[in-house]
Design a protein around this motif. Structure first.
Motif: not given
Length: 575
Positions: A223-244
């Motif tokens: 329920d922490d907006l800042v940390n949850s948002y950065h967690l989303l960026l981590c997910a996108l970073d990981l998925v992008y690296g796998n997509a490459l």
């Protein structure tokens, strides 16, 4: 006249208090008891009983929860006029009954009987926002315990955080990946034909489910907006690296993404065995804080993803966290993550946040629906009222509204600007804290150390001992359970370290002000006041907590440190 299936009261005596009306009527205290004693008994109608029975059958409700919920509803209807759809109030009664502790074979008791909140809302034909509004009134009428109300508030805040983050997820995803305008829905094939490259739409679904599953398993930041948002960026970073690393990467990755390397456009491009990190680029493009995002990635995200590999929920190359988008793995990975998330939702009683991806999300939540298929930059007409409904909920719930006491409003980013979002406002507040503490240590500066040593009785060691004792207290109260104790301890340690930096900075400023006011007078007496130091540290920790998780959790910190609010207020004025 109240709506729904309730019977109308006779014109005299006055009717029971109404619950669910938007305008609250103020009653005279002197006449309250007379009115209560004159209220007629109101029993549920046979139609309401029938609707309740049908609802329980659809949910396969157990007899104990069913009986408790009906008794509670009948009691409420005798004391209050339950305005609106009676099925909505029955759903509130069932939810309360379902979240009671029930006996289990292996663990003693469990919280709830694993009835899906999402199914409960679907069967009772109400949105999640309507449910929150009804539950708040039900909690008041039923005088439910404070811990239950806090769980409901946390559930609402989790939903609000996810709703805000999903609005950021869509444009960020479209920035990284191609728009699936020419994608055709796949036909079901035989078992031997199912291994085919993943599509952008499937990645969109997979990345969101992976994120909400991870977010739910970190209750201290869910329920922490800042940390949850950065967690989303981590997910996108990981998925992008796998997509490459996928063979069809040109069909997936947006060639205009600014995080794509220069040689990424070449026909003979060969991706590295280790996926690239685009966290810094995502932060610069989308209101992130690099230091915070990298901390979340190293201490939370990567260990958690490795755990998913160990549990075989993700198949691929565990050594570098890749391969889960490969045709031979993706189908099973998508199925496994969805199943694991379903089990989590049932276990903890949370709302299924996969509905953000569905076309019926407006009906489910009264707020949002998926817009990936709307076209880049488009704003469908049907989406405008959805955004309006969500904004009304955010304004009313105050769940993410940033406000400050006294005159500190000037430090908050102007929310009147159309470019300001809850995420950007929250990260802006935290970035100001980082700027304020840049170059500081969680120890006295040379100047402060010299001032303390010149006192007749050097308070340096006493201050250090007090801070150590307060950290242990704070750390103990910040650990939700054994499974996540390490993660909670890491967050508590980080927050307290920042609070110590701010504490020493403010302490030095206060001492210098006192020296100017008192001259060469010895300050040992002032610096030995325990209440002053505890109040100052509590203020600093409250500032840090507010920066990370607006609107904070006041008065939690003053309570665990047993700091009188009067002292807290006096010190707060000096900061």
């Amino acid at each position: 006249m109240p709506s729904g299936g309730d019977q109308s009261p006779p014109p005299s005596p006055p009717p029971p208090a109404a619950a669910g009306s938007e305008e609250e009527e103020e009653e005279d205290d002197d006449d309250g008891e007379a009115e209560d004693s004159a209220q007629p008994t109101r029993t549920p109608t046979p139609q309401t009983q029938q609707r309740f029975d049908e609802l329980c059958c659809r949910l396969n409700m157990d007899e104990a929860a069913r009986t408790e919920a009906w008794d509670s509803y009948r009691s409420m209807s005798e004391s209050y006029t339950l305005e609106g759809n009676d099925l909505h109030w029955l759903a509130c009664a069932l939810y309360v009954a379902c979240r009671k502790s029930v006996p289990t074979v292996s663990k003693g008791t469990a919280e709830g009987n694993y009835v899906s909140l999402t199914r409960l809302l679907r069967c009772s034909e109400q949105s999640l926002i309507e449910f929150f509004n009804k539950m708040k009134k039900w909690e008041e009428m039923a005088n439910l315990p404070q811990d239950f109300r806090e769980r409901t508030e946390r559930l609402e805040r989790n939903f609000t955080v996810s709703a805000v983050i999903f609005k950021k997820y869509e444009p960020i995803f479209q920035d990284i990946f191609k728009y699936p305008q020419e994608e055709q829905p796949r036909q079901q094939r035989g078992r031997k034909q199912r291994r085919q490259p993943c599509t952008v739409s499937e990645i969109f679904h997979f990345c969101w489910v992976l994120f909400i599953y991870a977010k739910g398993n970190f209750p201290m930041i869910s329920d922490d907006l800042v940390n949850s948002y950065h967690l989303l960026l981590c997910a996108l970073d990981l998925v992008y690296g796998n997509a490459l690393q996928c063979s069809n990467r040109k069909e997936l990755v947006n060639p205009n993404f600014k995080g794509l390397s220069e040689d990424g456009h070449a026909k003979d491009f060969k991706p590295s065995s280790d996926p690239p990190c685009v966290i810094e680029k995502l932060c610069s493009l989308h209101d992130g804080l690099v230091l915070e995002a990298k901390g979340i990635k190293e201490h939370f995200w990567k260990p958690y993803i490795r755990r998913l590999y160990e549990k075989k929920l993700l198949k691929g190359k565990e050594e570098n966290l890749t391969g889960f988008l490969e045709p031979g793995n993706f189908g099973e990975n998508l199925k496994a993550i969805n199943k694991a998330y379903e089990e989590y939702v049932l276990t903890v009683g949370n709302f299924d946040e996969r509905v953000f991806l569905g076309e019926d999300a407006e009906e489910e939540m009264g707020a949002l629906s998926r817009s990936l298929g709307a076209g880049p930059g488009a704003e469908p007409a049907e989406r405008v009222p959805m955004k309006s409904i969500l904004q009304q909920h955010l304004d009313k719930s105050k769940a993410l509204r940033i406000s400050t006491p006294l005159t500190a409003v000037r430090y908050i980013k102007d929310n009147s600007s159309p470019c300001v979002t809850p995420v950007s406002a929250a990260t802006h507040s935290l970035s100001r804290l980082h700027t304020m503490l840049a170059g500081l240590r969680n120890a006295p500066s040379e100047r402060l150390g010299q001032i303390l040593r010149t006192c007749c009785r050097d308070p340096t060691q006493a201050i250090a001992n007090r801070l150590k004792e307060m950290y242990e207290t704070y750390s103990q109260h910040s650990q939700p359970d054994e499974e996540f104790s390490n993660c909670a301890k890491e967050i508590a340690s980080r927050h307290f370290r920042f609070a110590e930096m701010l504490y020493y900075k403010v302490l030095e400023t206060i001492i210098e002000q006192e020296q100017k006011r008192l001259g060469d007078m010895d300050l040992s007496g002032i610096l030995e006041q325990d209440a002053f130091h505890r109040s100052l540290l509590a203020c600093c920790l409250e500032v840090v907590t507010f920066s990370y998780k607006p609107p904070g959790n006041f008065p939690f910190i003053t309570e665990i440190f047993d700091v009188p609010l009067y002292h807290f207020y006096k010190v707060f004025l000096k900061i």
